[in-house]
Scaffold this motif. Sequence first.
Motif, mmCIF file in Angstrom:
data_model
loop_
_atom_site.group_PDB
_atom_site.id
_atom_site.type_symbol
_atom_site.label_atom_id
_atom_site.label_comp_id
_atom_site.label_asym_id
_atom_site.label_seq_id
_atom_site.Cartn_x
_atom_site.Cartn_y
_atom_site.Cartn_z
ATOM 1 N N ALA A 196 41.768 46.206 47.685
ATOM 2 C CA ALA A 196 41.390 45.637 46.394
ATOM 3 C C ALA A 196 42.518 44.785 45.818
ATOM 4 C CB ALA A 196 41.025 46.759 45.423
ATOM 5 N N PHE A 197 43.738 45.240 45.987
ATOM 6 C CA PHE A 197 44.874 44.464 45.469
ATOM 7 C C PHE A 197 44.992 43.121 46.187
ATOM 8 C CE2 PHE A 197 49.361 43.299 46.126
ATOM 9 C CZ PHE A 197 49.670 42.950 44.827
ATOM 10 N N PHE A 198 44.853 43.132 47.518
ATOM 11 C CA PHE A 198 44.949 41.877 48.257
ATOM 12 C C PHE A 198 43.825 40.915 47.872
ATOM 13 C CE2 PHE A 198 47.358 44.205 51.796
ATOM 14 C CZ PHE A 198 48.560 43.814 51.255
ATOM 15 N N THR A 199 42.633 41.468 47.657
ATOM 16 C CA THR A 199 41.505 40.612 47.263
ATOM 17 C C THR A 199 41.732 39.999 45.888
ATOM 18 O OG1 THR A 199 39.998 41.967 48.586
ATOM 19 C CG2 THR A 199 39.021 40.554 46.896
ATOM 20 N N MET A 200 42.155 40.843 44.923
ATOM 21 C CA MET A 200 42.358 40.350 43.564
ATOM 22 C C MET A 200 43.578 39.429 43.463
ATOM 23 S SD MET A 200 39.885 41.459 41.739
ATOM 24 C CE MET A 200 40.545 41.115 40.113
ATOM 25 N N SER A 201 44.621 39.705 44.275
ATOM 26 C CA SER A 201 45.828 38.877 44.194
ATOM 27 C C SER A 201 45.555 37.451 44.637
ATOM 28 C CB SER A 201 46.936 39.492 45.060
ATOM 29 O OG SER A 201 46.550 39.515 46.427
ATOM 30 N N LYS A 202 44.607 37.264 45.569
ATOM 31 C CA LYS A 202 44.250 35.915 45.981
ATOM 32 C C LYS A 202 43.591 35.141 44.834
ATOM 33 C CE LYS A 202 43.598 37.153 50.843
ATOM 34 N NZ LYS A 202 42.626 37.242 51.965
ATOM 35 N N LYS A 203 42.829 35.854 43.999
ATOM 36 C CA LYS A 203 42.136 35.202 42.898
ATOM 37 C C LYS A 203 43.069 34.947 41.709
ATOM 38 C CE LYS A 203 37.716 37.425 44.047
ATOM 39 N NZ LYS A 203 36.634 38.297 43.550
ATOM 40 N N LEU A 204 44.005 35.883 41.457
ATOM 41 C CA LEU A 204 44.833 35.807 40.254
ATOM 42 C C LEU A 204 46.230 35.261 40.508
ATOM 43 C CD1 LEU A 204 43.895 39.216 38.563
ATOM 44 C CD2 LEU A 204 42.911 36.964 38.165
ATOM 45 N N HIS A 205 46.553 34.884 41.758
ATOM 46 C CA HIS A 205 47.895 34.371 42.014
ATOM 47 C C HIS A 205 48.092 33.050 41.271
ATOM 48 C CE1 HIS A 205 51.500 33.069 44.119
ATOM 49 N NE2 HIS A 205 51.626 34.321 44.514
ATOM 50 N N PRO A 206 49.231 32.857 40.607
ATOM 51 C CA PRO A 206 49.466 31.618 39.839
ATOM 52 C C PRO A 206 49.352 30.355 40.664
ATOM 53 C CG PRO A 206 51.069 33.290 39.250
ATOM 54 C CD PRO A 206 50.315 33.846 40.412
ATOM 55 N N ASP A 207 49.652 30.437 41.965
ATOM 56 C CA ASP A 207 49.586 29.231 42.794
ATOM 57 C C ASP A 207 48.148 28.799 43.069
ATOM 58 O OD1 ASP A 207 52.285 29.205 42.877
ATOM 59 O OD2 ASP A 207 52.452 30.198 44.826
ATOM 60 N N SER A 208 47.180 29.712 42.880
ATOM 61 C CA SER A 208 45.793 29.348 43.123
ATOM 62 C C SER A 208 45.281 28.341 42.106
ATOM 63 C CB SER A 208 44.913 30.607 43.109
ATOM 64 O OG SER A 208 44.956 31.229 41.825
ATOM 65 N N ASP A 209 45.838 28.337 40.902
ATOM 66 C CA ASP A 209 45.434 27.390 39.862
ATOM 67 C C ASP A 209 46.625 27.160 38.932
ATOM 68 O OD1 ASP A 209 44.155 25.722 38.137
ATOM 69 O OD2 ASP A 209 42.771 27.225 37.312
ATOM 70 N N PRO A 210 47.528 26.245 39.282
ATOM 71 C CA PRO A 210 48.732 26.029 38.455
ATOM 72 C C PRO A 210 48.429 25.583 37.031
ATOM 73 C CG PRO A 210 48.967 25.017 40.626
ATOM 74 C CD PRO A 210 47.534 25.420 40.496
ATOM 75 N N LEU A 268 48.286 42.944 37.471
ATOM 76 C CA LEU A 268 47.713 43.392 38.739
ATOM 77 C C LEU A 268 48.785 44.010 39.633
ATOM 78 C CD1 LEU A 268 45.111 43.371 40.527
ATOM 79 C CD2 LEU A 268 45.949 41.228 41.487
ATOM 80 N N SER A 269 49.949 43.376 39.699
ATOM 81 C CA SER A 269 51.051 43.907 40.524
ATOM 82 C C SER A 269 51.540 45.244 39.986
ATOM 83 C CB SER A 269 52.204 42.897 40.564
ATOM 84 O OG SER A 269 51.786 41.671 41.104
ATOM 85 N N GLU A 270 51.626 45.364 38.669
ATOM 86 C CA GLU A 270 52.051 46.615 38.065
ATOM 87 C C GLU A 270 51.045 47.731 38.355
ATOM 88 O OE1 GLU A 270 54.603 49.126 35.992
ATOM 89 O OE2 GLU A 270 54.867 47.079 36.758
ATOM 90 N N ALA A 271 49.737 47.376 38.299
ATOM 91 C CA ALA A 271 48.696 48.372 38.601
ATOM 92 C C ALA A 271 48.801 48.850 40.038
ATOM 93 C CB ALA A 271 47.313 47.774 38.335
ATOM 94 N N TYR A 272 49.005 47.934 40.970
ATOM 95 C CA TYR A 272 49.123 48.320 42.369
ATOM 96 C C TYR A 272 50.399 49.134 42.617
ATOM 97 C CZ TYR A 272 49.668 47.991 47.401
ATOM 98 O OH TYR A 272 49.859 48.294 48.729
ATOM 99 N N LYS A 273 51.479 48.767 41.930
ATOM 100 C CA LYS A 273 52.734 49.503 42.088
ATOM 101 C C LYS A 273 52.571 50.957 41.653
ATOM 102 C CE LYS A 273 57.550 49.437 40.544
ATOM 103 N NZ LYS A 273 58.554 48.732 39.694
#
Length: 233
Positions: free
Chosen positions: A51-65, A77-82
């Motif tokens: 789930a983290f890998f799926t969501m990180s692709k959508k929410l990564h800053p580089d996906s939409d600068p 999201l990173s804090e939740a996965y951590k």
Amino acid sequence: MLCLGISKGGVRLCTASAQRYAGTHTGSGPRDHYQLLGIERKATSEEIKNAFFTMSKKLHPDSDPTNPLLHSQFVRLSEAYKVLSRDTSRREYDQLLDAAQRDRWAYGARSSYYQGPSPSAAADENAHYWSQFAARRGDPTQRRQGRNGRLVLYCLLIMAGSLTMHYVGFKTLREIHSNFMEKQHKRILKIYNEAKERARVNGFRKQQEILREKHAAFTEKYHAKNRHEESKK
């Protein structure tokens, strides 16, 4: 602020602080780490990871600068996965999440003299909380630019060091070659001078031998002539 029976590491937390730690205190309503990842609380570690890998692709800053909100969402999201990827922190988070959910009713049941924080104050508090992570983690674009800058600097340093080593090596080899050629020249010149001296000495001796032979022949011819003249008398 009313403090309820929620603790972390032996320290009592106020309800708003506990909700903030549990990830449920937001301006738009409750939203915990499980909801942020789109999974249930009974999800396995593998499901959390996927789930983290799926969501990180959508929410990564580089996906939409052009979207400035992606950074804060990706940080959450990173804090939740951590928190959920480790058994100890997940167990502690579940306890705080249960306590925060049980204590929500206390805010509605309190007396009218306490009205709680206003929506703007709650939003400011939440923004201040997440800004700590943003300040600590930094902007991904700036981090990437910093890494690229350091990489370019390292490459320049390596190139400068390589050029310096090549220059020093070339200079050293040139000095070694010059010394070798000078020694060879002196050696050849010495051999030439010795050969020239031997030739001179040998030539002088040869000339002396030739002169002695001519003198001996002349003397012999002279004596023979005298003997011939004496015999005639």
